[in-house]
Scaffold this active site. Sequence first.
Site, short mmCIF file in Angstrom:
data_model
loop_
_atom_site.label_atom_id
_atom_site.label_comp_id
_atom_site.label_asym_id
_atom_site.label_seq_id
_atom_site.Cartn_x
_atom_site.Cartn_y
_atom_site.Cartn_z
N LYS A 146 -1.50 -1.35 -1.39
CA LYS A 146 -2.23 -1.97 -0.99
C LYS A 146 -3.30 -2.70 -2.01
CE LYS A 146 -2.36 -2.17 3.58
NZ LYS A 146 -2.85 -3.68 4.62
N SER A 201 4.92 4.24 1.33
CA SER A 201 4.66 2.83 1.02
C SER A 201 2.95 3.60 0.74
CB SER A 201 3.96 2.28 2.47
OG SER A 201 3.69 3.30 3.31
#
Length: 507
Positions: free
Chosen positions: A54, A308
Amino acid sequence: MTQPQNHYLERILTARVYDAAIETPLELAPNLSRRIGNQVLLKREDMQPVFSFKIRGAYNKMVKLSRSELDRGVIAASAGNHAQGVALSAQKLGCRATIVMPATTPRIKVDAVTRRGAEAVLVGDSYSDCYLHAMKLVEESGATFIHPFDDPDVIAGQGTCGMEIMMQHPDPLDAVFIPVGGGGLIAGVAAYIKRLRPEVKIIGVEPTDANAMYLSLKLGERVNLPQVGIFADGVAVKQVGEETFRLCQELVDDVILVDTDAMCAAIKDVFEDTRSILEPAGALAVAGAKAWAAREKVEGQTLVAITSGANMNFDRLRYVAEQAELGEGREAVLAVTVPEKPGAFRQFCGLVGARNVTEFNYRYSADDKAHVFVGLSIQNRSEVTELIEKLAANGLPATDLTDNELAKLHVRHLVGGHAPQVTNERLLRFEFPERPGALLNFLENMSVGWNISLFHYRNHGADYGRILVGIQVPPQDDAEFAAFLDKLGYPYWIETDNEAYKLFLGS
């Protein structure tokens, strides 16, 4: 905001992410590769400074803000990892940041945000709840909203992950598996890879209980889920982005759905290969790659899975460890009926043979027979069928409870609870978002005129709270009881006819 697909190639190539992010490695997962018969490469976004991809999109968006915009501050809504990306970016760019996060966000993510100087505001159970509150704060303060996924600059920042994959693996590549929440990562990665290597399959992965992109692509329009599962809190999004959905309609080949057990198994897979512990959303792509390879019956292909994120609460590990073996199909849970006579248990153990027993629960309940709850290590599901047939042939009937949620979550901790004196018992299984005070709130709402005859609750970290309740309700109260359940407002399942209940708990 809509951008032609080709414009994203230039946006990604010129994205400014490396002041804050790093180029993460693309690593072979040797054990997993051998097990599923395909070369599995892990794109290690869990190694970013905020332990998640992110940071790429957040910094690329914020670095393009003017000084006056930065001085007014930024506001974000996030399930956790975008929050850390915005907080780190704000720290580097010298601006104030307010992050609205779900009340169910793991503490490790909240603490990571506040340590970087941002303010964390906890609201609701999902990203959608946070978004509405964040927009109110934007209107009141004049700060700039940093969208976690539905923004071209954020999408382009996430797309640099796909750019790195192409540079790191110029050889033939069959498929890239990408976790999907709002769609920013898959949209950015797909925009880059499909522009240069259109033959590479782009496959999204979502939890079965947070499948907004899967349903949206299937129906051809963005759906708004009434509620989402929060085990994989990083992808707990009720509605995907407008721009991300447009790109995914053009570029995504498939979306795979996986359950909680599969995510837990994938966390274990990655740990065995890397000694790193992913969060549930971080393991989604690995679980999806395994499920897709099994479904398509492919071998010898090269698959990339984006790991992720690694913002895992430590107190979740107990639950993950318990579910991992079930998710991998390495453990079976059986209910076996054994005669109450000398030598019966020895006979049972002999039939089980050299298999490792992971759990064994028994309590005397009748003069003629006993019900044993047993967990066994297995190599494959066919082994369970063979064992059940073998037991039955020797007078020991068995029931496979491996996929029985009541058995896995509650009965294994309650074996031996027959209560012949309890009449008119209704058994119900409830779920509620886990947060401080949630159990007390449930208990207060359960203060009713009917007698509670059974109660089981076990904390699993930042997952759903799961409760099993037995309530004595006479038949004449059926209508009143149904109205009570509707008013209570919690998702529930009536388990009175469940085989596990009848064998181990029922009167």
